[in-house]
Design an enzyme around this catalytic site. Structure first.
Site, PDB file in Angstrom:
ATOM      1  N   LYS A 116       0.829  -1.215   0.000  1.00 40.77           N
ATOM      2  CA  LYS A 116       0.000   0.000   0.000  1.00 40.77           C
ATOM      3  C   LYS A 116       0.860   1.259   0.000  1.00 40.77           C
ATOM      4  O   LYS A 116       0.501   2.266  -0.615  1.00 40.77           O
ATOM      5  CB  LYS A 116      -0.952   0.016   1.190  1.00 40.77           C
ATOM      6  N   GLU A 200      -2.845   6.967   7.835  1.00 44.11           N
ATOM      7  CA  GLU A 200      -3.494   7.971   6.985  1.00 44.11           C
ATOM      8  C   GLU A 200      -4.417   8.811   7.846  1.00 44.11           C
ATOM      9  O   GLU A 200      -4.921   8.352   8.861  1.00 44.11           O
ATOM     10  CB  GLU A 200      -4.371   7.270   5.916  1.00 44.11           C
ATOM     11  N   HIS A 235     -16.551  -4.475   5.660  1.00 42.97           N
ATOM     12  CA  HIS A 235     -15.587  -4.506   4.549  1.00 42.97           C
ATOM     13  C   HIS A 235     -15.917  -5.539   3.485  1.00 42.97           C
ATOM     14  O   HIS A 235     -15.080  -5.865   2.648  1.00 42.97           O
ATOM     15  CB  HIS A 235     -14.159  -4.703   5.054  1.00 42.97           C
ATOM     16  N   ARG A 292      -6.974  -7.517 -10.206  1.00 42.26           N
ATOM     17  CA  ARG A 292      -7.725  -8.708 -10.628  1.00 42.26           C
ATOM     18  C   ARG A 292      -9.062  -8.290 -11.220  1.00 42.26           C
ATOM     19  O   ARG A 292      -9.451  -7.127 -11.137  1.00 42.26           O
ATOM     20  CB  ARG A 292      -8.026  -9.564  -9.383  1.00 42.26           C
TER      21      ARG A 292
HETATM   22  C1  MV4 Z   1     -10.130   4.548   4.926  1.00 43.34           C
HETATM   23  C2  MV4 Z   1     -11.324   5.070   5.466  1.00 43.34           C
HETATM   24  C3  MV4 Z   1     -11.320   6.372   5.915  1.00 43.34           C
HETATM   25  N1  MV4 Z   1     -10.190   7.112   5.830  1.00 43.34           N
HETATM   26  N2  MV4 Z   1      -9.039   5.333   4.860  1.00 43.34           N
HETATM   27  C4  MV4 Z   1     -11.506   0.003   4.575  1.00 43.34           C
HETATM   28  C5  MV4 Z   1     -10.885  -1.126   3.809  1.00 43.34           C
HETATM   29  C6  MV4 Z   1      -9.658  -0.588   3.156  1.00 43.34           C
HETATM   30  N3  MV4 Z   1      -9.604  -0.978   1.806  1.00 43.34           N
HETATM   31  C7  MV4 Z   1      -9.741   0.883   3.319  1.00 43.34           C
HETATM   32  N4  MV4 Z   1     -10.853   1.192   4.163  1.00 43.34           N
HETATM   33  C8  MV4 Z   1     -11.084   2.466   4.579  1.00 43.34           C
HETATM   34  N5  MV4 Z   1     -10.029   3.302   4.488  1.00 43.34           N
HETATM   35  C9  MV4 Z   1      -9.086   6.564   5.309  1.00 43.34           C
HETATM   36  N6  MV4 Z   1      -7.981   7.310   5.259  1.00 43.34           N
HETATM   37  C10 MV4 Z   1     -12.438   4.226   5.532  1.00 43.34           C
HETATM   38  C11 MV4 Z   1     -12.319   2.919   5.090  1.00 43.34           C
HETATM   39  C12 MV4 Z   1     -13.500   2.125   5.224  1.00 43.34           C
HETATM   40  C13 MV4 Z   1     -14.123   1.610   4.100  1.00 43.34           C
HETATM   41  C14 MV4 Z   1     -13.618   1.806   2.836  1.00 43.34           C
HETATM   42  C15 MV4 Z   1     -14.234   1.288   1.728  1.00 43.34           C
HETATM   43  C16 MV4 Z   1     -15.396   0.562   1.899  1.00 43.34           C
HETATM   44  C17 MV4 Z   1     -15.921   0.335   3.160  1.00 43.34           C
HETATM   45  C18 MV4 Z   1     -15.295   0.858   4.270  1.00 43.34           C
HETATM   46  C19 MV4 Z   1     -15.848   0.634   5.527  1.00 43.34           C
HETATM   47  C20 MV4 Z   1     -15.211   1.154   6.614  1.00 43.34           C
HETATM   48  C21 MV4 Z   1     -14.044   1.888   6.467  1.00 43.34           C
END
Ligand code: MV4
Length: 514
Positions: A116, A200, A235, A292
């Site tokens: 990442k 982050e 998620h 993918r």
């Molecule tokens: C975040 C975020 C808020 N701020 N990053 C969750 C899984 C991972 N792929 C990244 N995720 C998140 N990153 C920052 N800086 C909130 C999430 C997140 C989220 C992101 C996408 C889809 C669903 C989610 C559910 C909770 C938190």
């Protein structure tokens, strides 16, 4: 063009790839574990080979066995599907060694984007904005403290090797940092064998919007319509749509160009997805790249009229993307519901077992991508996705009405599914107005599923506790696999109230019957 493709996967996605092969006059070779002898993908393939016992570690994750089948069957290419080995650079490397074309990006691009922090650096070089935060893995907690103070709380600790929310911790204030650092680190070590972390700035209530890209081996890269994937439970995406109700043509162009620039910087080829978080002011921030084909690819196919799997195969065979797709606009609206064998009334506990009867949905604008049939026993060894119900209509409003109608037609007995839940979500005024974000569904579920019986934590007997422990262990061992990110699908957390334990007991006792 290839003559024979090995499909290194199972379930609905293996069926999807077989269909593309057959439309292109390519022979499709299936592999199966002992639990999948009678699976639909085995029946639809031209040839099928056993690759070992049910646990995916001993079958679908065994590169040596896959390569052995590829050689024995004379395959000239391999499609990984999603989950399992799809994002493991060792697979394209093994393919190269065996002289089999891997249908996907290069091992190098996969590796670069798997980290990442490396992906964030890549985004920076490509001029794509990412969420403010660290660009390198953080070695010591005092460095984390310093960076967090600079960007300001709340911050999110994330695993460098992460994805899918594993090894992620929200830190609201500095006093919480130390415990979160420990927890996230050990969770990341367990899940990825790599405990490195970065952080982050935490965005409150963003939307999750992703851009599909296609890149050929001649330097042509295009973006297709975005997908709106904000409706998730812990998620796991639950409902996806295309286009996003909040993206206008100008923002689509900006995000599309950002995605293409990032892919170019990574030397990316084949189909991929660039994920963004979009805030309330419609600022977008790069999150990660999925190297993918994704579960939700059909919604993009419905609004673009393209067959993404066929295009993946053509790109892998060296064909060029010929058309001027920069000008491709999404037509109409598509929605996908992921139908799982799970019990929403019982904390989404997996509900494998025999499908006694099933009526599928069809009619105008309806597509069903499924991997099961009546009489099939859904194995407990893999992600319990039964299939995906996808609809297309001219507008979002009509697509919602069409999906509701299709859900009413769809019927399955013998196992529990989440189908009723979709009917309720689709009827929710906030969903209809498209007023949701990445935390919306989890909150909605909390509100809808207030425990009907008061929790009786103190009553839990030692026997119940032991049963739960054994079950949790069993699930953590076996429910691996088709979850898209390759990680174990989050089995529902153990709950200790009596009525929930009762449900679990019944399920445990039900298994041997099938
Ligand atoms: C975040 C975020 C808020 N701020 N990053 C969750 C899984 C991972 N792929 C990244 N995720 C998140 N990153 C920052 N800086 C909130 C999430 C997140 C989220 C992101 C996408 C889809 C669903 C989610 C559910 C909770 C938190």
């Amino acid at each position: 063009m290839f003559k024979k493709i090995l499909i290194a996967n199972r379930g609905e996605i293996a069926v999807r790839v077989i269909r593309a092969c057959h439309e292109m006059d390519i022979r499709a070779v299936a592999v199966f574990s002992e639990a999948d002898r009678a699976s639909l993908h085995v029946r639809l393939a031209d040839e099928a080979y056993p690759i070992g016992p049910a646990p995916s570690r001993e079958s679908y994750l065994r590169i040596d066995k896959l390569m052995d089948v590829a050689k024995r069957a004379g395959c000239d290419a391999l499609h990984p599907g999603y989950g399992f080995l799809a994002e493991n650079p060792a697979l394209p490397r093994a393919c190269a060694e065996a002289g089999v074309t891997f249908i996907g990006p290069s091992a190098d691009a996969m590796e670069k984007l798997g980290s990442k922090t490396a992906a964030r650096q890549l985004a920076k070089r490509a001029g794509v904005s990412a969420v403010p935060g660290a660009l390198d893995p953080i070695a010591e907690i005092r460095d984390a403290r310093k960076i967090a103070a600079e960007i300001g709380y709340p911050v999110l600790l994330k695993a460098v090797a992460g994805g899918g929310g594993k090894g992620m911790r929200l830190v609201v204030r500095e006093s919480e940092l130390e415990a979160a650092w420990r927890d996230a680190g050990s969770e990341a070590t367990n899940a990825f064998g790599d405990g490195r972390l970065y952080l982050e700035k935490y965005l409150v209530h963003p939307r999750h919007i992703e851009i599909q890209i296609l890149a050929d081996t001649h330097g042509n890269i295009v973006y297709l319509a975005e997908r709106e994937c904000s409706v998730q439970r812990r998620h796991q995406k639950v409902i996806e749509e295309a286009p996003s109700p909040v993206i206008d043509p100008e923002l689509r162009r900006k995000m599309g160009k950002a995605a293409v620039n990032l892919a170019r910087e990574a030397g990316y080829t084949n189909a991929g997805t660039v994920e963004f978080l979009v805030d309330a002011d419609r600022n977008f921030y790069f999150l990660e790249v999925n190297t993918r084909l994704q579960v939700e690819h059909p919604v993009t196919e419905m609004v673009s009229g393209l067959d993404l799997v066929q295009l993946q195969i053509r790109i892998a065979a060296g064909e060029r993307l010929t058309f001027a797709w920069q000008e491709l606009h999404p037509r109409g609206h598509a929605i996908e519901c992921r139908i799982y064998a799970e019990d929403p009334e019982n904390n989404f506990f997996p509900s494998p077992g025999k499908i006694l009867a099933r009526r599928t949905a069809s009619g105008p604008g309806v597509r069903m991508d499924e991997g099961v049939y009546p009489g099939f026993v859904v194995p407990m060894d893999y992600d319990p996705l039964l299939g995906k119900l996808i609809v297309w209509a001219a507008t979002r409003e009509e697509a919602i009405a069409r999906m509701s109608r299709a859900l009413d037609e769809y019927y399955v007995s013998g196992i529990k599914t989440n189908v009723d839940l979709f009917r309720r979500i689709l009827a929710d005024p906030a969903f209809v107005r498209a007023e949701f974000h990445t935390r919306w569904l989890d909150k909605w579920l909390q509100k809808e599923f207030k425990s009907p019986v008061p929790a009786a934590e103190d009553d839990a007997t030692a026997e119940n506790a032991a049963l739960l422990g054994a079950l949790a262990w069993h699930l953590s061992q076996n429910i691996a696999g088709a979850a898209e990110n390759g990680a174990t699908r989050n089995p529902s957390e153990p709950a200790s109230s009596r009525w929930k334990i009762q449900g679990r007991t019944e399920q445990v006792e039900r298994f041997p019957e099938k």
